[in-house]
Enzyme design. Structure first.
Site, PDB file in Angstrom:
ATOM      1  N   HIS A  66       0.831  -1.207   0.000  1.00  0.00           N
ATOM      2  CA  HIS A  66       0.000   0.000   0.000  1.00  0.00           C
ATOM      3  C   HIS A  66       0.864   1.256   0.000  1.00  0.00           C
ATOM      4  O   HIS A  66       1.875   1.315   0.688  1.00  0.00           O
ATOM      5  CB  HIS A  66      -0.971   0.009   1.185  1.00  0.00           C
ATOM      6  CG  HIS A  66      -0.333  -0.014   2.549  1.00  0.00           C
ATOM      7  ND1 HIS A  66       0.013   1.129   3.228  1.00  0.00           N
ATOM      8  CD2 HIS A  66       0.004  -1.042   3.366  1.00  0.00           C
ATOM      9  CE1 HIS A  66       0.530   0.809   4.409  1.00  0.00           C
ATOM     10  NE2 HIS A  66       0.540  -0.506   4.516  1.00  0.00           N
ATOM     11  N   ASP A  68      -0.579   4.227   0.746  1.00  0.00           N
ATOM     12  CA  ASP A  68      -1.138   5.191   1.711  1.00  0.00           C
ATOM     13  C   ASP A  68      -0.452   5.064   3.067  1.00  0.00           C
ATOM     14  O   ASP A  68       0.114   4.012   3.392  1.00  0.00           O
ATOM     15  CB  ASP A  68      -2.658   5.007   1.850  1.00  0.00           C
ATOM     16  CG  ASP A  68      -3.073   3.616   2.329  1.00  0.00           C
ATOM     17  OD1 ASP A  68      -2.494   2.630   1.849  1.00  0.00           O
ATOM     18  OD2 ASP A  68      -3.957   3.531   3.206  1.00  0.00           O
ATOM     19  N   ASP A  99       6.199   1.622   7.117  1.00  0.00           N
ATOM     20  CA  ASP A  99       4.865   1.081   6.801  1.00  0.00           C
ATOM     21  C   ASP A  99       4.267   1.851   5.635  1.00  0.00           C
ATOM     22  O   ASP A  99       3.542   2.801   5.847  1.00  0.00           O
ATOM     23  CB  ASP A  99       3.991   1.188   8.060  1.00  0.00           C
ATOM     24  CG  ASP A  99       2.662   0.485   7.904  1.00  0.00           C
ATOM     25  OD1 ASP A  99       2.474  -0.229   6.913  1.00  0.00           O
ATOM     26  OD2 ASP A  99       1.809   0.658   8.786  1.00  0.00           O
ATOM     27  N   GLU A 130      -5.177   0.798   2.487  1.00  0.00           N
ATOM     28  CA  GLU A 130      -4.961  -0.306   3.417  1.00  0.00           C
ATOM     29  C   GLU A 130      -5.156   0.186   4.841  1.00  0.00           C
ATOM     30  O   GLU A 130      -5.678  -0.513   5.695  1.00  0.00           O
ATOM     31  CB  GLU A 130      -3.542  -0.876   3.258  1.00  0.00           C
ATOM     32  CG  GLU A 130      -3.357  -2.260   3.898  1.00  0.00           C
ATOM     33  CD  GLU A 130      -2.992  -2.223   5.372  1.00  0.00           C
ATOM     34  OE1 GLU A 130      -3.160  -3.247   6.054  1.00  0.00           O
ATOM     35  OE2 GLU A 130      -2.542  -1.171   5.875  1.00  0.00           O
ATOM     36  N   GLU A 131      -4.732   1.422   5.089  1.00  0.00           N
ATOM     37  CA  GLU A 131      -4.776   1.962   6.450  1.00  0.00           C
ATOM     38  C   GLU A 131      -6.159   2.487   6.818  1.00  0.00           C
ATOM     39  O   GLU A 131      -6.414   2.799   7.969  1.00  0.00           O
ATOM     40  CB  GLU A 131      -3.750   3.097   6.595  1.00  0.00           C
ATOM     41  CG  GLU A 131      -2.307   2.682   6.318  1.00  0.00           C
ATOM     42  CD  GLU A 131      -1.700   1.810   7.427  1.00  0.00           C
ATOM     43  OE1 GLU A 131      -2.444   1.378   8.322  1.00  0.00           O
ATOM     44  OE2 GLU A 131      -0.495   1.563   7.366  1.00  0.00           O
ATOM     45  N   GLU A 159       4.494  -5.806   4.436  1.00  0.00           N
ATOM     46  CA  GLU A 159       4.231  -5.137   5.721  1.00  0.00           C
ATOM     47  C   GLU A 159       5.436  -5.257   6.659  1.00  0.00           C
ATOM     48  O   GLU A 159       6.184  -6.231   6.601  1.00  0.00           O
ATOM     49  CB  GLU A 159       2.999  -5.761   6.401  1.00  0.00           C
ATOM     50  CG  GLU A 159       1.675  -5.462   5.722  1.00  0.00           C
ATOM     51  CD  GLU A 159       1.241  -4.007   5.820  1.00  0.00           C
ATOM     52  OE1 GLU A 159       1.894  -3.220   6.542  1.00  0.00           O
ATOM     53  OE2 GLU A 159       0.259  -3.651   5.151  1.00  0.00           O
ATOM     54  N   HIS A 345       3.180   3.855  12.646  1.00  0.00           N
ATOM     55  CA  HIS A 345       2.046   4.673  13.100  1.00  0.00           C
ATOM     56  C   HIS A 345       2.444   5.666  14.202  1.00  0.00           C
ATOM     57  O   HIS A 345       1.592   6.340  14.759  1.00  0.00           O
ATOM     58  CB  HIS A 345       0.862   3.806  13.568  1.00  0.00           C
ATOM     59  CG  HIS A 345       0.253   2.950  12.482  1.00  0.00           C
ATOM     60  ND1 HIS A 345      -1.048   2.545  12.481  1.00  0.00           N
ATOM     61  CD2 HIS A 345       0.790   2.439  11.348  1.00  0.00           C
ATOM     62  CE1 HIS A 345      -1.296   1.802  11.408  1.00  0.00           C
ATOM     63  NE2 HIS A 345      -0.183   1.723  10.708  1.00  0.00           N
TER      64      HIS A 345
END
Ligand SMILES: [Zn+2]
Length: 372
Positions: A66, A68, A99, A130-131, A159, A345
Site C-alpha cells: 500500500h 497510503d 509502513d 490499506e490503512e 508489511e 504509526h
C-alpha cells in the site's frame, strides 16, 4: 546512493494520507512499464489501485503493498517534517518509511536488477486504501482478478513484520477479528423500588463474568488461543437514583483458525441464554483469519532472509489484520515480510538505512528461488 533508498525517499516525500495516493503509484507505474509490465489502473470509489503483471505462464509471484500512510499526529513533534525524508544517525525518517514505502521501493528496485526474462510471471497489487476502511482497495482488486480467473501462486506482502531485528519474524497468517454490539435490556425505574425495576447491569454481570473466563480454543500450531475482550460498557442516566433501562456493551474477538465465526457466535448466544439475559446482539466480521502453512514460499523467504540478513525468521500470526486476508482468497501461499515495526504509526517513524539494501536483496533472492 542506493537506488532503493532513493526511491523510498521519493515515495515518502509524497503526502499520501489514506486514501490519497499523491502520485506514488504513477511513479511506480512509470518504472514498471519500462521493465515490460502491463499495468491496469483500478480506481474504485476515491481509491487508486493498480495491478501490474509481466508474463502469462505460471507460477505467478505477486508483491502486494500500500502507498497510503496513516496521519502524522502533531507535525511539530516530529524531529524532522514527516514528508521530508531525512537521514539522521543511520536512520531514514518519514511517515511511511517502515509502513510500507521502503518495502515497495525495495521490490521495484529488485525487479530492476533482475533479468527481464525470468521463468513464470511477476505481478504487483498496490492499493492506497490499506490503512483506512479497506473497502475499495485490495479486496476490490482481488474480486476483479477472481472474476476473470486470474489466480496467484505466491504472494509476498511487504508489511513491517520484523520485531527486534530485521528478519527475525515473518507472518504466515493473521487472526480474524469479530466484533459484537450487545444491548442488554431491563426495566428502568426508581432505585428505591427494586421490585418495580429490572437492572440490566445486574443481569449482564454474571454473563460477562462467564464470557471473560471462557476458554474459546487452545489455538493451534500457528495461532495463539482466541481472545475475547470488552472494549466499552455504557449504561446509566447519570443520576444516582435511577436504574437504567438498558446497557450497551461492545466486545471483540481476535480469533484463531481453531475457531470459526459461527462457533464463537453460538457460544456467546449460549452463555447469554443460560443467564436468562434479554438482549439484542449485532455482529460484524471485520477480518477473516488466514493461514499459510509452511511451504515453498515460507521456505524461499526464510532462506533469502538468512542470506541477506544472516537471521533465521520465526513464523508468526501475531498483530492486527492485514490485506493478506483478502489475497488469501485467490492465493494459497501468502507471506508477509518487511522492516521493523517498532515505529509504525508513531511520531518519527523510521527504518535503518543499513537495512534497506538487504531488504531489496531478500525480495530479489526470493524471486530467484521461486522462478527458476
Ligand atoms: Zn502497512
Amino acid at each position: 546512493m542506493s537506488a532503493t533508498l532513493e526511491l523510498a525517499k521519493q515515495l515518502i516525500a509524497r503526502r499520501s494520507l489514506t486514501p490519497d495516493d499523491a502520485g506514488c503509484q504513477e511513479l511506480l507505474i512509470e518504472r514498471l512499464e519500462k521493465l515490460g509490465f502491463k499495468v491496469e489502473r483500478m480506481r474504485f470509489g476515491n481509491v487508486d489501485n493498480f495491478w501490474a503483471r509481466r508474463g502469462n505462464v505460471g507460477p505467478l509471484v505477486v508483491f502486494a503493498g500500500h502507498t497510503d500512510v496513516v496521519p502524522t499526529g502533531p507535525e511539530s513533534q516530529w524531529v524532522s517534517p514527516p514528508f521530508e525524508p531525512t537521514i539522521r544517525d543511520g536512520m531514514l525518517y518519514g511517515r511511511g518509511a517502515a509502513d510500507m514505502k521502503t518495502s515497495i521501493a525495495a521490490f521495484v528496485v529488485a525487479l530492476e536488477e533482475l533479468p527481464t526474462k525470468l521463468p513464470g510471471s511477476i505481478g504487483l497489487l498496490i492499493t492506497s486504501d490499506e490503512e483506512g476502511v479497506a473497502v475499495d482497495g485490495t479486496v476490490k482488486v482481488v474480486e476483479a482478478l477472481q472474476a476473470r480467473g486470474e489466480l496467484i501462486d505466491y504472494c509476498i506482502v511487504g508489511e513491517p513484520t520484523s520485531n527486534l531485528k530485521v528478519g527475525d519474524m515473518i507472518k504466515n497468517g493473521r487472526r480474524g477479528s469479530l466484533s459484537g454490539t450487545l444491548k442488554v435490556k431491563g426495566i428502568q425505574g426508581h432505585i428505591a423500588y427494586p421490585h418495580l425495576v429490572k437492572n440490566p447491569i445486574h443481569m449482564a454481570a454474571p454473563a460477562i463474568a462467564e464470557l471473560a473466563k471462557t476458554v474459546w480454543d487452545h489455538g493451534n500450531e500457528y495461532f495463539p488461543p482466541t481472545s475475547w475482550q470488552i472494549s466499552n460498557i455504557n449504561g446509566g442516566t447519570g443520576a444516582t437514583n435511577v436504574v437504567p433501562g438498558e446497557v450497551d456493551i461492545l466486545f471483540n474477538f481476535r480469533f484463531s483458525t481453531a475457531s470459526t465465526e459461527q462457533s464463537l457466535k453460538d457460544k456467546v448466544h449460549a452463555i447469554l441464554d443460560k443467564h436468562h439475559v434479554e438482549y439484542e446482539l449485532h455482529w460484524e466480521l471485520s477480518g477473516k483469519p488466514y493461514l499459510t502453512p509452511k511451504g515453498n514460499l515460507s521456505e524461499a523467504i526464510s532462506a533469502a532472509i538468512q542470506q541477506a540478513y544472516g537471521v533465521t525468521p520465526e513464523l508468526s500470526t501475531s498483530g492486527g489484520t492485514s490485506d493478506g486476508r483478502f489475497i488469501a482468497d485467490i492465493c494459497p501461499q501468502v507471506i508477509e515480510f518487511g522492516p521493523l515495526n517498532a515505529t509504525i504509526h508513531k511520531l518519527n517513524e523510521c527504518v535503518g538505512v543499513a537495512d534497506i539494501d538487504p531488504l531489496k536483496e531478500t525480495y530479489k533472492l526470493t524471486l530467484q528461488k521461486l522462478l527458476k
